[in-house]
Design a protein around this motif. Sequence first.
Motif, PDB file in Angstrom:
ATOM      1  N   GLU A  87       7.887  18.277 -43.215  1.00 18.03           N
ATOM      2  CA  GLU A  87       7.840  18.307 -44.665  1.00 18.03           C
ATOM      3  C   GLU A  87       8.939  19.198 -45.227  1.00 18.03           C
ATOM      4  N   GLN A  88       8.983  19.200 -46.564  1.00 17.89           N
ATOM      5  CA  GLN A  88      10.005  19.990 -47.234  1.00 17.89           C
ATOM      6  C   GLN A  88       9.860  21.483 -46.932  1.00 17.89           C
ATOM      7  N   LEU A  89       8.685  22.016 -47.205  1.00 24.82           N
ATOM      8  CA  LEU A  89       8.461  23.443 -46.945  1.00 24.82           C
ATOM      9  C   LEU A  89       7.188  23.607 -46.133  1.00 24.82           C
ATOM     10  N   PRO A  90       7.267  23.296 -44.837  1.00 23.76           N
ATOM     11  CA  PRO A  90       6.049  23.385 -44.027  1.00 23.76           C
ATOM     12  C   PRO A  90       5.613  24.837 -43.865  1.00 23.76           C
ATOM     13  N   GLU A  91       4.291  25.023 -43.774  1.00 24.76           N
ATOM     14  CA  GLU A  91       3.749  26.375 -43.640  1.00 24.76           C
ATOM     15  C   GLU A  91       3.234  26.601 -42.230  1.00 24.76           C
ATOM     16  N   ALA A  92       3.333  27.825 -41.776  1.00 20.38           N
ATOM     17  CA  ALA A  92       2.686  28.256 -40.537  1.00 20.38           C
ATOM     18  C   ALA A  92       2.418  29.741 -40.689  1.00 20.38           C
ATOM     19  N   PRO A  93       1.348  30.244 -40.035  1.00 19.38           N
ATOM     20  CA  PRO A  93       1.060  31.667 -40.164  1.00 19.38           C
ATOM     21  C   PRO A  93       2.246  32.488 -39.655  1.00 19.38           C
ATOM     22  N   PRO A  94       2.623  33.554 -40.358  1.00 18.70           N
ATOM     23  CA  PRO A  94       3.773  34.358 -39.929  1.00 18.70           C
ATOM     24  C   PRO A  94       3.580  35.006 -38.563  1.00 18.70           C
ATOM     25  N   THR A  95       2.319  35.113 -38.119  1.00 19.06           N
ATOM     26  CA  THR A  95       2.072  35.768 -36.828  1.00 19.06           C
ATOM     27  C   THR A  95       2.016  34.773 -35.673  1.00 19.06           C
ATOM     28  N   MET A  96       2.351  33.498 -35.933  1.00 16.33           N
ATOM     29  CA  MET A  96       2.315  32.510 -34.855  1.00 16.33           C
ATOM     30  C   MET A  96       3.646  32.521 -34.114  1.00 16.33           C
ATOM     31  N   HIS A  97       3.596  32.380 -32.786  1.00 20.25           N
ATOM     32  CA  HIS A  97       4.831  32.287 -32.011  1.00 20.25           C
ATOM     33  C   HIS A  97       5.460  30.908 -32.185  1.00 20.25           C
ATOM     34  N   VAL A  98       6.786  30.849 -32.069  1.00 30.87           N
ATOM     35  CA  VAL A  98       7.474  29.566 -32.156  1.00 30.87           C
ATOM     36  C   VAL A  98       6.947  28.604 -31.089  1.00 30.87           C
ATOM     37  N   SER A  99       6.697  29.141 -29.876  1.00 35.30           N
ATOM     38  CA  SER A  99       6.206  28.271 -28.803  1.00 35.30           C
ATOM     39  C   SER A  99       4.824  27.708 -29.136  1.00 35.30           C
ATOM     40  N   GLU A 100       3.991  28.521 -29.804  1.00 37.71           N
ATOM     41  CA  GLU A 100       2.662  28.022 -30.199  1.00 37.71           C
ATOM     42  C   GLU A 100       2.788  26.902 -31.214  1.00 37.71           C
ATOM     43  N   LEU A 101       3.695  27.107 -32.189  1.00 39.31           N
ATOM     44  CA  LEU A 101       3.914  26.085 -33.206  1.00 39.31           C
ATOM     45  C   LEU A 101       4.359  24.785 -32.550  1.00 39.31           C
ATOM     46  N   ALA A 102       5.337  24.891 -31.630  1.00 39.18           N
ATOM     47  CA  ALA A 102       5.856  23.681 -30.980  1.00 39.18           C
ATOM     48  C   ALA A 102       4.751  22.990 -30.194  1.00 39.18           C
ATOM     49  N   MET A 103       3.904  23.797 -29.535  1.00 39.81           N
ATOM     50  CA  MET A 103       2.835  23.222 -28.721  1.00 39.81           C
ATOM     51  C   MET A 103       1.820  22.451 -29.564  1.00 39.81           C
ATOM     52  N   LEU A 104       1.682  22.807 -30.838  1.00 41.99           N
ATOM     53  CA  LEU A 104       0.745  22.076 -31.701  1.00 41.99           C
ATOM     54  C   LEU A 104       1.164  20.609 -31.835  1.00 41.99           C
ATOM     55  N   PHE A 153      10.159  23.957 -36.715  1.00 45.71           N
ATOM     56  CA  PHE A 153       9.289  22.855 -37.143  1.00 45.71           C
ATOM     57  C   PHE A 153       9.784  21.515 -36.598  1.00 45.71           C
ATOM     58  N   ILE A 154      11.116  21.384 -36.430  1.00 50.61           N
ATOM     59  CA  ILE A 154      11.631  20.157 -35.810  1.00 50.61           C
ATOM     60  C   ILE A 154      11.160  20.083 -34.357  1.00 50.61           C
ATOM     61  N   ALA A 155      11.127  21.236 -33.670  1.00 51.33           N
ATOM     62  CA  ALA A 155      10.622  21.261 -32.295  1.00 51.33           C
ATOM     63  C   ALA A 155       9.165  20.813 -32.253  1.00 51.33           C
ATOM     64  N   ARG A 156       8.360  21.268 -33.207  1.00 52.20           N
ATOM     65  CA  ARG A 156       6.956  20.832 -33.278  1.00 52.20           C
ATOM     66  C   ARG A 156       6.878  19.325 -33.426  1.00 52.20           C
ATOM     67  N   ALA A 157       7.751  18.768 -34.288  1.00 57.53           N
ATOM     68  CA  ALA A 157       7.749  17.322 -34.494  1.00 57.53           C
ATOM     69  C   ALA A 157       8.183  16.590 -33.223  1.00 57.53           C
ATOM     70  N   LEU A 158       9.186  17.121 -32.518  1.00 57.51           N
ATOM     71  CA  LEU A 158       9.683  16.448 -31.315  1.00 57.51           C
ATOM     72  C   LEU A 158       8.663  16.486 -30.187  1.00 57.51           C
TER      73      LEU A 158
END
Lengths: 272, 364
Positions: A87-104, A153-158
Amino acid sequence: MTELAPPLLEVHDLLVEMAGRVLLHDVSLSLHAGELVGVIGPNGAGKTTLMRAITGRVTHSGTISLDGAPLEAMRGRERARSIAVVEQLPEAPPTMHVSELAMLGRFPHLGLLGRETSRDVAITRDAMTRAGCLDLAERLIGTLSGGERRRAFIARALAQEPRLLLLDEPTAALDASAQGEVFEVIRTLADDGAGVLVVVHDLSLAAAWCDRLLLLHEGGVVASGAPREVITAEHLALVYGPFVSLLSHPDTGKPLVVPSGLDARVRVDAHP
Amino acid sequence: MLRTSTRAEVAAVSTPRTPWLVRVRHVSPFVLATAALVAAVLIGVTQGTTAIPLWTTVAMLLDRLPFVALPVDAPESWSRILFDVRLPRVAAAGLVGAALSYSGTAYQGVFRNPLADPFLLGVASGAGLGASIAIVSPLPIDSYGFAWVPLFAFGGACLAVTLVYALSRTGNLADNATLLLAGIALSAVASAITSFLLLTGGPNTYPIFSFLFGGFNTASWPRLLVALPYIAAGAVAVLVQARALNVLQLDEEQAAHLGVDVRRTRLLVLAGASVIAAAAVAVAGIIGFVGLIVPHAVRMLVGNDYRRLLPLTAILGATFVILVDLAARRVLAPQEVPVGIVTQILGAPFFLYLLRRGRSAGSL
């Protein structure tokens, strides 16, 4: 990409109405695997609505199909295994790791109680590599710069392993170098075989990176095709008004759209 | 000197920590938490006005296990104290602590709000009101009729959470303040009606007092066993949605794009968490802030993966409330302080701390 292959995404006669207003009408579009197609147009032209229609977030008439199968028939998780959206401005908790976000991004591939296997980890790492954010894996979302955040966020999508990737203004609010880095990632994804549809505000950026463009204005398609066919002086005047000028990039010959200020209008008025 | 320390820092920074992707199956927090719980239970059952040695207590407990027979040299009265007074009380504290922490974690996930808690959302007051209505109503309370109280408590909890949700929905769901204000307003109304019932309800209103103050002095096995199936069912309903809750940490749109049925997840988790909170209130009355303190601490320890977070908050929530109940029993012994008062004294400053921190971080 061969012309004979059926398109990955096919939109035909799309009509979106909301609260009595027509947001999109007569929109048709086809996108093949390996293509990077940009959706351009001024604010309110219907770019985001088109994205939302393709992802099933707004009701519409007309057909949208993926590999020839109607998208309406696909339900949540199944759709998420084929189509990923940033999305344009996707949200994620500031305390989440990038790897956790991607794993979602693996969510649609796992059962309700499923645990990530080493295969999911490998796919996620590959997604982070391709999005250029593997080195950020242990960073917290809250500590990232705008460009790093976008790549996370692109990594999460991929990690969803999508065949079609939709990005809504992935370069909004980024500086020029971060814009280039994000588009380099997107371009490489398309070259590797994904179909990518991207909403872009910056016309020169769209012309520089996309294979084809779709110019929307007031919910309808003004032009569609190669950047040089879509970004023309007439189209610009029709859609964007008098304050922009069309140049040609001295090296690539691709269209460059620059602000022109009042002087240009005076010139146009003086020499009709 | 300066060079050395700088280099050490650089080395520390550049040495990669175990990546999260490798730590996925790490189990040690569960072992540690379980050890803490066992220790809390043992301390809980050995402390009291009658001094029973620790090893005698352990032997008496082990003797009750199947296939274990130990020669225990203890008077009959010790056995009654241990099994009919102390153990149900510790079990009630553990069950309620686990239930409140677990439902707090679930509410925080579904509302995407770190300050959500059964007490602050008004769910506890709603359940208390429901239970009070059951108590003053002509419905039978004793023996088998006891089951009416948790049922009414659940009704009150569900009504409260629905109202709070609807009220906060008029603004933005991400608006933390609206949700809390709606919860506080609802709590005030529910507490007022409960107080009214207390004043006008006639002679059989004493149980309402114990609901208002919250405590385990009336704990008994039958009461626990009635609540257990509610808590278990609610816990399963929430746990099944743990992965969806992970995704819901992102915004609603992203969750939908990732294939989460947001409405269904929200409904299941809200219902599950409310059943759990209501059952906890039916056992021990209103015990505030446990669902705020424990999940917050556990998040700091293990991060935000709900598959780990939910079970761990249950274990450590049980540990926490057992220890708080112990303090409530011992601090002014032989007089007891209701546990609900202790948790409120501990929890309110903690809440203010979170509120201030959240404001400075811009999340409120």
